[in-house]
Design a protein around this motif. Structure first.
Motif, PDB file in Angstrom:
ATOM      1  N   PRO A 108     -18.411  11.810 -36.414  1.00 36.45           N
ATOM      2  CA  PRO A 108     -18.415  10.919 -35.249  1.00 36.45           C
ATOM      3  C   PRO A 108     -19.763  10.266 -35.027  1.00 36.45           C
ATOM      4  O   PRO A 108     -19.860   9.142 -34.590  1.00 36.45           O
ATOM      5  N   GLN A 135     -20.146   7.179 -37.130  1.00 40.78           N
ATOM      6  CA  GLN A 135     -19.241   6.079 -36.781  1.00 40.78           C
ATOM      7  C   GLN A 135     -19.525   5.496 -35.410  1.00 40.78           C
ATOM      8  O   GLN A 135     -19.559   4.298 -35.238  1.00 40.78           O
ATOM      9  N   LEU A 136     -19.728   6.379 -34.407  1.00 45.64           N
ATOM     10  CA  LEU A 136     -19.754   5.896 -33.028  1.00 45.64           C
ATOM     11  C   LEU A 136     -21.150   5.821 -32.443  1.00 45.64           C
ATOM     12  O   LEU A 136     -21.449   4.941 -31.678  1.00 45.64           O
ATOM     13  N   LEU A 150     -18.924   1.926 -26.023  1.00 41.29           N
ATOM     14  CA  LEU A 150     -18.383   3.121 -26.688  1.00 41.29           C
ATOM     15  C   LEU A 150     -16.876   2.983 -26.889  1.00 41.29           C
ATOM     16  O   LEU A 150     -16.350   3.270 -27.971  1.00 41.29           O
ATOM     17  N   GLN A 188     -14.984   2.895 -30.430  1.00 42.45           N
ATOM     18  CA  GLN A 188     -13.945   3.900 -30.736  1.00 42.45           C
ATOM     19  C   GLN A 188     -12.668   3.202 -31.191  1.00 42.45           C
ATOM     20  O   GLN A 188     -11.988   3.653 -32.105  1.00 42.45           O
ATOM     21  N   ARG A 189     -12.360   2.064 -30.540  1.00 42.49           N
ATOM     22  CA  ARG A 189     -11.117   1.343 -30.851  1.00 42.49           C
ATOM     23  C   ARG A 189     -11.215   0.559 -32.161  1.00 42.49           C
ATOM     24  O   ARG A 189     -10.309   0.588 -32.981  1.00 42.49           O
ATOM     25  N   GLY A 247     -14.190   0.372 -34.387  1.00 54.20           N
ATOM     26  CA  GLY A 247     -14.917   1.056 -35.461  1.00 54.20           C
ATOM     27  C   GLY A 247     -16.057   0.295 -36.107  1.00 54.20           C
ATOM     28  O   GLY A 247     -16.978   0.893 -36.640  1.00 54.20           O
TER      29      GLY A 247
END
Length: 208
Positions: A148, A151-152, A173, A177-178, A180
């Protein structure tokens, strides 16, 4: 060519390209971070860590022609480092900014952060250094955070999304998350964006 690990950055330091000695950025960074200058860094302007570096595109670079584009492409092709591109977005260089944004973000897949001048760039570099430090601490102390985190919580990516008018930390954020990646966010339809941030902001993001 710039190869990851070819420059070893001591913890808590930043390595700057020798050409920045005596510049406004260097003067403003003094006292905030430990800056060491090295000649022969090639395409890179500042190394924040062994894997993260900054390429700085000044107003003069933008106005002077396409040499900076060749530099960016050469860096992307030759490097396994994570490059953050800082661009001086001023009244003079504003007309070139969209083309640079398209090249850096969509075609080369790098992070682009606009600044008004070298003073603002020095503040940004100081913030990025602390982000990079925090990230390396997190990754080293907790192996379960690896996925994570990459990626985030990629700090530069997170900051880039926050540059969109009306998008704060929470919305940034949610968007990451949606979608990427910046690439997928740029290509999202208003409808897709609405599901995450609501109608008004979705239209704003889409227009931006």
């Amino acid at each position: 060519p710039v190869i990851a690990g070819s420059v070893v950055v001591p913890y808590g330091h930043v390595i700057g390209n020798g050409k920045w000695r005596g510049s406004e950025i260097a003067q403003r960074l003094q006292g905030k971070i430990r800056l060491i200058f090295e000649d022969g860094l090639g395409l890179v302007d500042f190394h924040l860590s062994n894997r993260t570096c900054i390429l700085y595109i000044s107003e003069a670079d933008l106005v002077a022609g396409d040499e900076f584009k060749r530099r960016l492409v050469r860096f992307r092709n030759a490097s396994s480092l994570g490059g953050i591109v800082i661009v001086e977005k001023t009244q003079i260089s504003d007309q070139y900014f969209l083309a640079v944004q398209k090249l850096v973000v969509l075609e080369l897949g790098m992070v682009l952060l606009p600044v008004a001048n070298q003073g603002e760039a020095s503040q940004l570099i100081t913030q990025l250094v602390s982000f990079v430090r925090e990230q390396s601490k997190d990754l080293n102390s907790n192996p379960f955070l690896r996925k994570p985190c990459s990626q985030l919580a990629e700090p530069s990516l997170f900051r880039t999304v926050q540059q969109i008018p009306g998008v704060g930390k929470t919305k940034a954020l949610l968007l990451l998350q949606r979608f990427g990646s910046i690439h997928r966010l740029c290509n999202a339809s208003v409808k897709e964006l609405e599901l995450v941030v609501g109608q008004t902001l979705a239209q704003q993001i889409y227009n931006f």
